[in-house]
Write an enzyme that holds these catalytic residues in place. Sequence first.
Site, PDB file in Angstrom:
ATOM      1  N   TYR A  77       1.762  -6.989  -7.451  1.00 29.80           N
ATOM      2  CA  TYR A  77       1.153  -5.701  -7.773  1.00 29.80           C
ATOM      3  C   TYR A  77       1.489  -4.650  -6.718  1.00 29.80           C
ATOM      4  O   TYR A  77       1.972  -3.560  -7.036  1.00 29.80           O
ATOM      5  CB  TYR A  77      -0.365  -5.866  -7.908  1.00 29.80           C
ATOM      6  N   LYS A  81       4.156  -1.404  -7.032  1.00 27.77           N
ATOM      7  CA  LYS A  81       3.642  -0.046  -6.780  1.00 27.77           C
ATOM      8  C   LYS A  81       4.432   0.626  -5.648  1.00 27.77           C
ATOM      9  O   LYS A  81       4.779   1.813  -5.740  1.00 27.77           O
ATOM     10  CB  LYS A  81       2.155  -0.081  -6.436  1.00 27.77           C
TER      11      LYS A  81
END
Length: 170
Positions: A77, A81
Amino acid sequence: QVVVDFERLSEHAAAFQGHDVGFCCLGTTRSKAGVDGFIRVDRDYVVQAAELAQAGGCKHFVLQSSRGANQHSRFLYLRVKGEAENLVQAVGFDRSTILRPAVLLCKRRESRPMEWIAQQFLGVVAWVFPTAYSIPVETVARAMVACVLQPGKGKVEVLENGDIHKLGKA
Protein backbone atom coordinates in the site's frame (compact mmCIF):
# COMPACT_ATOMS: atom_id res chain seq x y z
CA GLN A 1 -19.29 15.96 -14.54
CA VAL A 2 -18.03 13.38 -17.01
CA VAL A 3 -18.05 9.64 -16.43
CA VAL A 4 -14.98 7.91 -17.88
CA ASP A 5 -13.87 4.33 -18.36
CA PHE A 6 -10.50 4.14 -16.64
CA GLU A 7 -9.63 1.02 -18.62
CA ARG A 8 -9.84 3.21 -21.74
CA LEU A 9 -8.87 6.51 -20.21
CA SER A 10 -7.00 7.82 -23.25
CA GLU A 11 -10.30 7.78 -25.16
CA HIS A 12 -11.61 10.37 -22.70
CA ALA A 13 -8.82 12.93 -23.13
CA ALA A 14 -11.37 15.65 -23.91
CA ALA A 15 -12.68 15.42 -20.33
CA PHE A 16 -9.25 16.56 -19.13
CA GLN A 17 -8.99 19.60 -21.43
CA GLY A 18 -9.11 23.20 -20.27
CA HIS A 19 -8.82 22.85 -16.51
CA ASP A 20 -6.34 24.88 -14.45
CA VAL A 21 -6.49 22.55 -11.44
CA GLY A 22 -6.84 18.79 -11.16
CA PHE A 23 -7.92 16.91 -8.05
CA CYS A 24 -7.24 13.20 -7.67
CA CYS A 25 -8.61 11.01 -4.89
CA LEU A 26 -8.53 7.66 -6.67
CA GLY A 27 -8.08 4.57 -4.60
CA THR A 28 -9.28 1.06 -3.91
CA THR A 29 -8.31 -1.75 -1.60
CA ARG A 30 -6.24 -4.83 -2.18
CA SER A 31 -9.05 -7.01 -0.84
CA LYS A 32 -11.53 -5.47 -3.28
CA ALA A 33 -9.34 -5.37 -6.41
CA GLY A 34 -6.52 -7.84 -5.76
CA VAL A 35 -2.85 -6.88 -5.92
CA ASP A 36 -2.82 -6.15 -9.64
CA GLY A 37 -6.08 -4.20 -9.48
CA PHE A 38 -4.89 -2.19 -6.51
CA ILE A 39 -1.70 -1.20 -8.36
CA ARG A 40 -3.67 -0.39 -11.51
CA VAL A 41 -6.09 1.93 -9.67
CA ASP A 42 -3.84 3.53 -7.06
CA ARG A 43 -0.81 4.07 -9.29
CA ASP A 44 -1.51 3.55 -12.98
CA TYR A 45 -4.91 5.28 -13.21
CA VAL A 46 -3.63 8.15 -11.07
CA VAL A 47 -0.62 8.69 -13.32
CA GLN A 48 -2.68 8.40 -16.52
CA ALA A 49 -5.15 10.97 -15.19
CA ALA A 50 -2.28 13.29 -14.27
CA GLU A 51 -0.71 12.96 -17.71
CA LEU A 52 -4.00 13.68 -19.46
CA ALA A 53 -4.67 16.65 -17.18
CA GLN A 54 -1.22 18.11 -17.83
CA ALA A 55 -1.59 17.60 -21.60
CA GLY A 56 -4.98 19.33 -21.35
CA GLY A 57 -3.48 22.45 -19.76
CA CYS A 58 -3.71 21.71 -16.03
CA LYS A 59 -1.17 23.76 -14.09
CA HIS A 60 -1.77 22.57 -10.51
CA PHE A 61 -2.41 18.93 -9.62
CA VAL A 62 -3.66 18.03 -6.14
CA LEU A 63 -3.20 14.39 -5.16
CA GLN A 64 -4.61 12.65 -2.11
CA SER A 65 -2.07 10.01 -1.15
CA SER A 66 -1.46 8.43 2.25
CA ARG A 67 0.48 8.97 5.41
CA GLY A 68 3.71 6.98 5.19
CA ALA A 69 3.76 6.81 1.39
CA ASN A 70 7.24 5.72 0.31
CA GLN A 71 8.29 4.09 -2.95
CA HIS A 72 10.83 1.97 -1.01
CA SER A 73 8.38 0.65 1.57
CA ARG A 74 8.09 -3.10 2.12
CA PHE A 75 4.32 -2.63 2.44
CA LEU A 76 2.49 -2.74 -0.88
CA TYR A 77 0.00 0.00 0.00
CA LEU A 78 2.64 2.53 1.05
CA ARG A 79 5.00 1.58 -1.77
CA VAL A 80 2.33 2.03 -4.47
CA LYS A 81 1.24 5.36 -2.98
CA GLY A 82 4.88 6.52 -2.95
CA GLU A 83 5.39 5.40 -6.54
CA ALA A 84 2.27 7.31 -7.59
CA GLU A 85 3.49 10.46 -5.84
CA ASN A 86 6.85 10.31 -7.62
CA LEU A 87 5.32 9.59 -11.01
CA VAL A 88 2.84 12.47 -10.66
CA GLN A 89 5.69 14.82 -9.76
CA ALA A 90 7.56 13.67 -12.86
CA VAL A 91 4.64 14.69 -15.10
CA GLY A 92 5.87 18.27 -14.80
CA PHE A 93 3.01 20.37 -13.49
CA ASP A 94 3.78 23.98 -12.61
CA ARG A 95 2.65 23.04 -9.12
CA SER A 96 1.83 19.76 -7.39
CA THR A 97 0.31 19.39 -3.94
CA ILE A 98 0.38 15.98 -2.29
CA LEU A 99 -1.79 15.39 0.75
CA ARG A 100 -0.84 12.50 3.05
CA PRO A 101 -3.76 12.01 5.40
CA ALA A 102 -3.77 9.42 8.16
CA VAL A 103 -6.79 7.14 8.59
CA LEU A 104 -9.78 8.74 6.91
CA LEU A 105 -12.83 9.05 9.12
CA CYS A 106 -15.92 8.60 6.98
CA LYS A 107 -19.04 6.56 6.44
CA ARG A 108 -18.78 4.02 3.63
CA ARG A 109 -21.43 2.09 1.79
CA GLU A 110 -19.37 -1.06 1.49
CA SER A 111 -18.28 -3.13 4.44
CA ARG A 112 -14.66 -2.80 5.55
CA PRO A 113 -14.66 -4.42 9.00
CA MET A 114 -11.05 -3.71 9.94
CA GLU A 115 -11.29 -0.11 8.80
CA TRP A 116 -14.54 0.28 10.75
CA ILE A 117 -12.87 -1.02 13.92
CA ALA A 118 -9.91 1.33 13.37
CA GLN A 119 -12.26 4.26 12.80
CA GLN A 120 -14.17 3.55 16.01
CA PHE A 121 -10.96 3.40 18.02
CA LEU A 122 -9.37 6.39 16.29
CA GLY A 123 -12.54 8.42 16.62
CA VAL A 124 -12.15 8.15 20.39
CA VAL A 125 -8.39 8.83 20.23
CA ALA A 126 -9.12 11.92 18.12
CA TRP A 127 -10.86 13.51 21.10
CA VAL A 128 -7.50 13.55 22.92
CA PHE A 129 -5.07 13.78 19.96
CA PRO A 130 -7.16 15.30 17.16
CA THR A 131 -4.43 15.43 14.51
CA ALA A 132 -2.30 12.41 15.36
CA TYR A 133 -3.83 9.33 13.76
CA SER A 134 -6.95 10.22 11.82
CA ILE A 135 -8.75 12.91 9.88
CA PRO A 136 -12.34 13.46 8.74
CA VAL A 137 -12.72 13.32 4.95
CA GLU A 138 -14.45 16.69 5.05
CA THR A 139 -11.28 18.23 6.50
CA VAL A 140 -9.21 16.71 3.69
CA ALA A 141 -11.62 18.07 1.08
CA ARG A 142 -11.49 21.57 2.57
CA ALA A 143 -7.68 21.42 2.66
CA MET A 144 -7.56 20.36 -0.99
CA VAL A 145 -9.61 23.40 -2.00
CA ALA A 146 -7.72 25.74 0.35
CA CYS A 147 -4.31 24.73 -1.03
CA VAL A 148 -5.44 25.86 -4.48
CA LEU A 149 -6.57 29.24 -3.19
CA GLN A 150 -3.32 29.96 -1.36
CA PRO A 151 0.07 30.74 -2.87
CA GLY A 152 2.26 27.68 -3.22
CA LYS A 153 5.42 26.96 -1.29
CA GLY A 154 7.39 25.65 -4.23
CA LYS A 155 6.83 23.42 -7.23
CA VAL A 156 5.93 20.42 -5.05
CA GLU A 157 4.32 20.72 -1.64
CA VAL A 158 3.69 17.71 0.59
CA LEU A 159 1.13 18.18 3.34
CA GLU A 160 1.23 15.68 6.19
CA ASN A 161 -1.78 14.92 8.41
CA GLY A 162 -1.20 17.78 10.87
CA ASP A 163 -0.78 20.26 8.00
CA ILE A 164 -4.00 19.00 6.40
CA HIS A 165 -5.86 19.50 9.69
CA LYS A 166 -4.64 23.11 9.95
CA LEU A 167 -5.36 23.95 6.32
CA GLY A 168 -8.74 22.22 6.38
CA LYS A 169 -9.87 24.26 9.36
CA ALA A 170 -8.52 27.63 8.13
